[in-house]
Design a protein around this motif. Sequence first.
Motif, PDB file in Angstrom:
ATOM      1  N   UNK A   1      17.199  -7.475  68.955  1.00  0.00           N
ATOM      2  CA  UNK A   1      18.164  -7.638  70.042  1.00  0.00           C
ATOM      3  C   UNK A   1      18.821  -6.314  70.435  1.00  0.00           C
ATOM      4  N   UNK A   2      18.571  -5.251  69.661  1.00  0.00           N
ATOM      5  CA  UNK A   2      19.191  -3.966  69.942  1.00  0.00           C
ATOM      6  C   UNK A   2      20.659  -3.918  69.587  1.00  0.00           C
ATOM      7  N   UNK A   3      21.083  -4.770  68.654  1.00  0.00           N
ATOM      8  CA  UNK A   3      22.484  -4.819  68.249  1.00  0.00           C
ATOM      9  C   UNK A   3      22.718  -3.940  67.030  1.00  0.00           C
ATOM     10  N   UNK A   4      23.694  -3.040  67.065  1.00  0.00           N
ATOM     11  CA  UNK A   4      24.047  -2.289  65.852  1.00  0.00           C
ATOM     12  C   UNK A   4      24.471  -3.256  64.746  1.00  0.00           C
ATOM     13  N   UNK A   5      24.234  -2.849  63.488  1.00  0.00           N
ATOM     14  CA  UNK A   5      24.479  -3.753  62.373  1.00  0.00           C
ATOM     15  C   UNK A   5      25.343  -3.119  61.291  1.00  0.00           C
ATOM     16  N   UNK A   6      26.089  -3.969  60.602  1.00  0.00           N
ATOM     17  CA  UNK A   6      26.713  -3.616  59.327  1.00  0.00           C
ATOM     18  C   UNK A   6      26.208  -4.631  58.318  1.00  0.00           C
ATOM     19  N   UNK A   7      25.492  -4.155  57.315  1.00  0.00           N
ATOM     20  CA  UNK A   7      24.929  -5.051  56.311  1.00  0.00           C
ATOM     21  C   UNK A   7      25.788  -4.994  55.051  1.00  0.00           C
ATOM     22  N   UNK A   8      26.287  -6.169  54.650  1.00  0.00           N
ATOM     23  CA  UNK A   8      27.075  -6.309  53.423  1.00  0.00           C
ATOM     24  C   UNK A   8      26.196  -7.065  52.431  1.00  0.00           C
ATOM     25  N   UNK A   9      25.334  -6.371  51.686  1.00  0.00           N
ATOM     26  CA  UNK A   9      24.307  -7.046  50.875  1.00  0.00           C
ATOM     27  C   UNK A   9      24.911  -7.777  49.687  1.00  0.00           C
ATOM     28  N   UNK A  10      24.392  -8.971  49.442  1.00  0.00           N
ATOM     29  CA  UNK A  10      24.891  -9.786  48.339  1.00  0.00           C
ATOM     30  C   UNK A  10      23.956  -9.758  47.131  1.00  0.00           C
ATOM     31  N   UNK A  11      22.651  -9.846  47.343  1.00  0.00           N
ATOM     32  CA  UNK A  11      21.730  -9.938  46.208  1.00  0.00           C
ATOM     33  C   UNK A  11      20.298  -9.717  46.675  1.00  0.00           C
ATOM     34  N   UNK A  12      19.379  -9.765  45.698  1.00  0.00           N
ATOM     35  CA  UNK A  12      17.926  -9.743  45.924  1.00  0.00           C
ATOM     36  C   UNK A  12      17.511  -8.572  46.800  1.00  0.00           C
ATOM     37  N   UNK A  13      16.822  -8.849  47.914  1.00  0.00           N
ATOM     38  CA  UNK A  13      16.297  -7.787  48.770  1.00  0.00           C
ATOM     39  C   UNK A  13      17.312  -7.250  49.760  1.00  0.00           C
ATOM     40  N   UNK A  14      18.507  -7.814  49.793  1.00  0.00           N
ATOM     41  CA  UNK A  14      19.482  -7.445  50.816  1.00  0.00           C
ATOM     42  C   UNK A  14      19.938  -5.983  50.750  1.00  0.00           C
ATOM     43  N   UNK A  15      20.119  -5.385  49.564  1.00  0.00           N
ATOM     44  CA  UNK A  15      20.414  -3.944  49.554  1.00  0.00           C
ATOM     45  C   UNK A  15      19.313  -3.104  50.200  1.00  0.00           C
ATOM     46  N   UNK A  16      18.068  -3.561  50.073  1.00  0.00           N
ATOM     47  CA  UNK A  16      16.965  -2.834  50.705  1.00  0.00           C
ATOM     48  C   UNK A  16      17.116  -2.842  52.221  1.00  0.00           C
ATOM     49  N   UNK A  17      17.386  -4.013  52.797  1.00  0.00           N
ATOM     50  CA  UNK A  17      17.536  -4.093  54.249  1.00  0.00           C
ATOM     51  C   UNK A  17      18.754  -3.302  54.716  1.00  0.00           C
ATOM     52  N   UNK A  18      19.806  -3.290  53.909  1.00  0.00           N
ATOM     53  CA  UNK A  18      20.971  -2.463  54.261  1.00  0.00           C
ATOM     54  C   UNK A  18      20.569  -0.999  54.343  1.00  0.00           C
ATOM     55  N   UNK A  19      19.775  -0.549  53.380  1.00  0.00           N
ATOM     56  CA  UNK A  19      19.315   0.832  53.382  1.00  0.00           C
ATOM     57  C   UNK A  19      18.427   1.147  54.564  1.00  0.00           C
ATOM     58  N   UNK A  20      17.584   0.191  54.965  1.00  0.00           N
ATOM     59  CA  UNK A  20      16.719   0.423  56.115  1.00  0.00           C
ATOM     60  C   UNK A  20      17.531   0.551  57.405  1.00  0.00           C
ATOM     61  N   UNK A  21      18.549  -0.272  57.551  1.00  0.00           N
ATOM     62  CA  UNK A  21      19.418  -0.183  58.725  1.00  0.00           C
ATOM     63  C   UNK A  21      20.077   1.191  58.804  1.00  0.00           C
ATOM     64  N   UNK A  22      20.579   1.665  57.673  1.00  0.00           N
ATOM     65  CA  UNK A  22      21.220   2.983  57.642  1.00  0.00           C
ATOM     66  C   UNK A  22      20.205   4.086  57.899  1.00  0.00           C
ATOM     67  N   UNK A  23      19.031   3.991  57.259  1.00  0.00           N
ATOM     68  CA  UNK A  23      18.015   5.033  57.415  1.00  0.00           C
ATOM     69  C   UNK A  23      17.535   5.146  58.860  1.00  0.00           C
ATOM     70  N   UNK A  24      17.445   4.018  59.554  1.00  0.00           N
ATOM     71  CA  UNK A  24      16.994   4.023  60.945  1.00  0.00           C
ATOM     72  C   UNK A  24      18.088   4.437  61.917  1.00  0.00           C
ATOM     73  N   UNK A  25      19.324   4.538  61.420  1.00  0.00           N
ATOM     74  CA  UNK A  25      20.430   4.933  62.288  1.00  0.00           C
ATOM     75  C   UNK A  25      20.890   3.842  63.228  1.00  0.00           C
ATOM     76  N   UNK A  26      20.593   2.561  62.889  1.00  0.00           N
ATOM     77  CA  UNK A  26      20.970   1.460  63.775  1.00  0.00           C
ATOM     78  C   UNK A  26      22.194   0.707  63.250  1.00  0.00           C
ATOM     79  N   UNK A  27      22.909   1.324  62.327  1.00  0.00           N
ATOM     80  CA  UNK A  27      24.107   0.702  61.792  1.00  0.00           C
ATOM     81  C   UNK A  27      24.489   1.304  60.466  1.00  0.00           C
ATOM     82  N   UNK A  28      25.204   0.523  59.671  1.00  0.00           N
ATOM     83  CA  UNK A  28      25.746   1.021  58.408  1.00  0.00           C
ATOM     84  C   UNK A  28      25.440   0.061  57.274  1.00  0.00           C
ATOM     85  N   UNK A  29      25.255   0.620  56.083  1.00  0.00           N
ATOM     86  CA  UNK A  29      25.084  -0.160  54.856  1.00  0.00           C
ATOM     87  C   UNK A  29      26.405  -0.165  54.112  1.00  0.00           C
TER      88      UNK A  29
END
Length: 413
Positions: free
Chosen positions: A326-354
């Motif tokens: 959707x082209x929406x900036x994101x803030x990922x607040x990871x809780x468990x499992x693979x969620x820290x990974x997706x938070x890192x990908x968002x930050x690495x791509x520059x489309x939001x914050x982990x």
Amino acid sequence: MRVLLSTYGSRGDVEPMAGLAVALRERGAQVRVCAPSDEEFARRLAGVGVPVVAVGPSARVLTKGSPPPSATNLPQRAAAVIAAQLDAVAAAAEGCDAMVATGMIPAAAGALSVAEKLGIPAVSVTFQQLTVPSPHHRPMAYPGHPLPPEVTDHRVLWDMDARSIDALFGEALNTNRASIGLPPVDGVRDYVLGKRPWVATDPVLDPLLERPELDVVQTGAWSLPDDRPLPDDLTAFLEAGEPPVYVGFGSMPLHSSPDAARVVVEAVRARGRRVLLSRGWAELALVDGADDCFAVGEANHQVLFSRVAAVVHHGGAGTTTTAARAGAPQVVVPQLADQPYWAGRVADLGIGAAHDGPTPTLTSLSAALETALTPQARTRAAAVAGTMRADGTAVAAKLLLDEISGDSPPVPA
């Protein structure tokens, strides 16, 4: 051609199967889905005309129940989940030509055992690559089986991961397999993965890492185009002011953040923005009667995320992908499992914050929002959205039907 899609888990495990079911049906296949007995899942699948067979207890009740998952109770829970799979999936799979299995490991193992018993070709799929062994990353830890921080050799850690999974689920799986006349498996993880697992993620958001010992297929992310209109009251709120910040944690109950609603509302307001709360399994609710805040239940994220200033969420694969498309900036607040990974990908791509850790505070969330709400993040999110693929379900459906018919062309790059 008859295909059974089997899953057990949260909304993020069910929604992609709805997309694949529709894509298979468009190619002439008859499809049914085995999914948890939650009413919201049945309603979603029925809404697109896909027959659903309820399997096992409610995933919501299991997730929100106490005590939380641990090395002590996971084997017992796994045994119940596998037994439910053998019962319901076996009946649903009669007469099928293929099966696609996903969800939590014991559920997938149970479904694949049914396919083995009935002689049905089966494909194992995951919606994140972290459970597929690779020399390039560490495995995820399981409750009661932490990974020693001093061990840095990823191959050693993956061997430990295999032993942990066997300790948690091996006895439960093999006892249930014996009940239907199947031999024991030596390694649960490798049995579930098979020799050619599928990873249903977008290659831009989730570049596939090298795995020399496996023939991994990346199909692209699975989603179902959603043209459902937004509720009238939500539309009125969106049109009453500047785009709000959406905050929702999907299927995460947020046990570590009992005051999450107040914290997120104050953090968004501190950035001068309106707030859109998604109730979800955390049951977020309005903290006051101010008109700058609105609470919503079920809604079309594909439409909604294109109308918000940013998306604050837990980092599930589906939510991350939908927000990115959707082209929406994101803030990922990871809780468990693979969620820290997706938070890192968002930050690495520059489309939001982990966000650092699962428990947001006014200070920490406000700082993360400061990053996500910059013009640079918005521009970058739009650019990344333009490079993402939308054909994952079409690729997967064609690949599956070609494999069944014996004609298996290369997966499109």
